[in-house]
Design a protein around this motif. Structure first.
Motif, PDB file in Angstrom:
ATOM      1  N   VAL A  68       4.132   0.583  40.510  1.00  0.00           N
ATOM      2  CA  VAL A  68       3.394   1.809  40.831  1.00  0.00           C
ATOM      3  C   VAL A  68       1.934   1.714  40.362  1.00  0.00           C
ATOM      4  O   VAL A  68       1.422   2.614  39.696  1.00  0.00           O
ATOM      5  N   PRO A  69       1.203   0.659  40.711  1.00  0.00           N
ATOM      6  CA  PRO A  69      -0.198   0.562  40.278  1.00  0.00           C
ATOM      7  C   PRO A  69      -1.097   1.492  41.074  1.00  0.00           C
ATOM      8  O   PRO A  69      -0.796   1.844  42.225  1.00  0.00           O
ATOM      9  N   GLY A  70      -2.205   1.902  40.468  1.00  0.00           N
ATOM     10  CA  GLY A  70      -3.214   2.686  41.172  1.00  0.00           C
ATOM     11  C   GLY A  70      -2.697   3.952  41.798  1.00  0.00           C
ATOM     12  O   GLY A  70      -3.060   4.287  42.924  1.00  0.00           O
ATOM     13  N   SER A  71      -1.852   4.705  41.071  1.00  0.00           N
ATOM     14  CA  SER A  71      -1.230   5.906  41.624  1.00  0.00           C
ATOM     15  C   SER A  71      -1.683   7.187  40.928  1.00  0.00           C
ATOM     16  O   SER A  71      -1.050   8.235  41.096  1.00  0.00           O
ATOM     17  N   ASN A  72      -2.761   7.105  40.153  1.00  0.00           N
ATOM     18  CA  ASN A  72      -3.306   8.273  39.437  1.00  0.00           C
ATOM     19  C   ASN A  72      -2.289   8.897  38.477  1.00  0.00           C
ATOM     20  O   ASN A  72      -2.321  10.106  38.214  1.00  0.00           O
ATOM     21  N   ILE A  73      -1.411   8.083  37.958  1.00  0.00           N
ATOM     22  CA  ILE A  73      -0.380   8.568  37.031  1.00  0.00           C
ATOM     23  C   ILE A  73      -0.974   8.741  35.638  1.00  0.00           C
ATOM     24  O   ILE A  73      -1.695   7.869  35.155  1.00  0.00           O
ATOM     25  N   GLU A  74      -0.678   9.870  34.995  1.00  0.00           N
ATOM     26  CA  GLU A  74      -1.115  10.115  33.630  1.00  0.00           C
ATOM     27  C   GLU A  74       0.022   9.998  32.622  1.00  0.00           C
ATOM     28  O   GLU A  74      -0.214   9.789  31.437  1.00  0.00           O
ATOM     29  N   SER A  75       1.252  10.150  33.083  1.00  0.00           N
ATOM     30  CA  SER A  75       2.406  10.075  32.197  1.00  0.00           C
ATOM     31  C   SER A  75       3.582   9.420  32.917  1.00  0.00           C
ATOM     32  O   SER A  75       3.864   9.735  34.070  1.00  0.00           O
ATOM     33  N   LEU A  76       4.255   8.520  32.204  1.00  0.00           N
ATOM     34  CA  LEU A  76       5.471   7.904  32.730  1.00  0.00           C
ATOM     35  C   LEU A  76       6.714   8.536  32.116  1.00  0.00           C
ATOM     36  O   LEU A  76       7.779   7.900  32.063  1.00  0.00           O
ATOM     37  N   GLU A  77       6.598   9.791  31.687  1.00  0.00           N
ATOM     38  CA  GLU A  77       7.773  10.477  31.150  1.00  0.00           C
ATOM     39  C   GLU A  77       8.854  10.520  32.226  1.00  0.00           C
ATOM     40  O   GLU A  77       8.600  10.887  33.367  1.00  0.00           O
ATOM     41  N   GLY A  78      10.049  10.126  31.830  1.00  0.00           N
ATOM     42  CA  GLY A  78      11.159   9.983  32.770  1.00  0.00           C
ATOM     43  C   GLY A  78      11.543   8.531  32.974  1.00  0.00           C
ATOM     44  O   GLY A  78      12.602   8.231  33.534  1.00  0.00           O
ATOM     45  N   ILE A  79      10.702   7.602  32.481  1.00  0.00           N
ATOM     46  CA  ILE A  79      10.950   6.181  32.675  1.00  0.00           C
ATOM     47  C   ILE A  79      12.237   5.731  31.980  1.00  0.00           C
ATOM     48  O   ILE A  79      12.860   4.744  32.372  1.00  0.00           O
ATOM     49  N   ALA A  80      12.677   6.491  30.963  1.00  0.00           N
ATOM     50  CA  ALA A  80      13.904   6.131  30.236  1.00  0.00           C
ATOM     51  C   ALA A  80      15.130   6.144  31.131  1.00  0.00           C
ATOM     52  O   ALA A  80      16.123   5.467  30.849  1.00  0.00           O
ATOM     53  N   ALA A  81      15.085   6.923  32.227  1.00  0.00           N
ATOM     54  CA  ALA A  81      16.235   7.007  33.128  1.00  0.00           C
ATOM     55  C   ALA A  81      16.420   5.736  33.951  1.00  0.00           C
ATOM     56  O   ALA A  81      17.488   5.531  34.542  1.00  0.00           O
ATOM     57  N   PHE A  82      15.407   4.861  33.966  1.00  0.00           N
ATOM     58  CA  PHE A  82      15.510   3.588  34.691  1.00  0.00           C
ATOM     59  C   PHE A  82      16.232   2.595  33.786  1.00  0.00           C
ATOM     60  O   PHE A  82      15.633   1.674  33.226  1.00  0.00           O
ATOM     61  N   GLN A  83      17.520   2.760  33.644  1.00  0.00           N
ATOM     62  CA  GLN A  83      18.294   2.026  32.650  1.00  0.00           C
ATOM     63  C   GLN A  83      18.409   0.536  32.935  1.00  0.00           C
ATOM     64  O   GLN A  83      18.649  -0.256  32.015  1.00  0.00           O
TER      65      GLN A  83
END
Length: 336
Positions: A57-72
């Motif tokens: 997900v590069p260059g997507s204007n993301i400020e937070s990856l909260e929720g990434i823990a669900a990608f087990q």
């Protein structure tokens, strides 16, 4: 009675369909674009992401990856070129991580024991701990604010890109890298460089390095050591050297080579746009150091370092680094 039945029928969906919250709408939008979600509503079904092994997900204007823990099951993550300032990957186990070009000031990768590629360039790191990442093969931390870098546990490292930091020391003992790029730091030497006998690409321009003796690196194909403080350079053992950049070294005169005629035919004087050497440089098969660096009386000597970065005593006819109490360093050879 009909209303009661409706509630009862809906209950199984909320009771068994587990979801994860994604507060950053741009992060969720990136997941929608990847076909992992249907709409931006702040939630994603765990069943859509918990078996995913790769997330790009590069260059997507993301400020937070909260929720990434669900990608087990995630082992490959590229979140470069976003606006992320914190990154919690404590519930993930990656072997590839690219978080370059963000706004990170710290990161914990200690639980990623299988991490092989780690790219964290163009952030705001002042320190990075990779001591637990003993499987690391490729490490890129370009243009941060690092003053030190401990890679003593990364013995399988094949490429290190740590240029454009504030490093004053770099020890590569026990490692056999193919590529080492450490330009634009504050290094006076690269400790134990001779351990890296397979080295093919060495780029150390823009430092305070005074001497490069490269007999331990016969496979070297690329050498860039411009804009430094060199007074000694020996490339007589580099028969496969195709790229040489040594311009802007005012203290360097003679360059040791195996074949003077070949060197003169191969390397040209830097003209501001192209070239390899300074106009005052010349090649020889037997360079002799004749300059002596005088000690200043207002300084007190604190230590003497040899070309391998080890403590030494003053020895005649050998170039050594003399460190003083004011923090300065001089390169000196005492002649008979």
């Amino acid at each position: 009675m009909k209303n009661i039945k409706l509630i009862f029928l809906c209950f199984p969906f909320f009771g068994y369909a587990q979801v994860t919250s994604f507060p950053d709408s741009n992060f969720e939008l990136a997941l929608v674009n990847l076909g992992l979600d249907n709409m931006v509503d702040g939630f994603v079904l765990n069943s859509r992401i918990d078996t995913l092994t790769s997330l790009i997900v590069p260059g997507s204007n993301i400020e937070s990856l909260e929720g990434i823990a669900a990608f087990q099951s995630l082992n490959y993550l590229d979140c470069s070129s976003n606006n992320i300032d914190t990154l919690d990957l404590s519930n993930n186990y990656l072997n590839y991580l690219d978080c370059s070009d963000n706004q990170l000031i710290e990161i914990d990768v200690s639980n990623h024991l299988n991490l092989q590629t780690f790219k964290c360039s163009y952030n705001e790191f002042t320190q990075i701990d990779v001591s637990q990442n003993t499987s690391l093969l490729y490490f890129e931390c370009i243009k941060n604010k690092l003053t030190s870098l401990d890679i003593s546990n990364n013995i399988f490292l094949t490429e290190l890109w740590c240029n454009n930091n504030n490093l004053t020391d770099l020890d590569v003992a026990g490692i056999d890298m193919y590529v080492l790029v450490c330009d634009n730091n504050q290094l006076i030497t690269i400790d134990n460089l001779s351990d890296n006998i397979s080295l093919k690409h060495l780029s150390c321009s823009g430092n305070n390095i005074a001497s490069l003796l490269l007999l331990a690196h016969p496979q070297l194909n690329w050498l860039s050591c411009s804009k430094s403080q060199l007074f000694q350079l020996d490339i007589s053992g580099q028969m496969d050297l195709n790229y040489l950049f040594v311009w802007d070294n005012p203290s360097l005169n003679c360059i040791n080579v195996a074949d003077v005629s070949l060197a003169n035919a191969k390397w040209s004087v830097w003209n501001g746009q192209s070239g390899n050497i300074d106009g005052h440089h010349y090649f020889s098969i037997n360079c002799i150091l004749s300059s002596t660096f005088l000690l200043k009386q207002n300084k007190r000597l604190s230590s003497i370092i040899n070309l391998k970065g080890q403590q030494s005593i003053a020895v005649k006819n050998k170039p050594l680094f003399y460190k003083y109490n004011d923090g300065s360093v001089e390169q000196k050879i005492i002649l008979d």
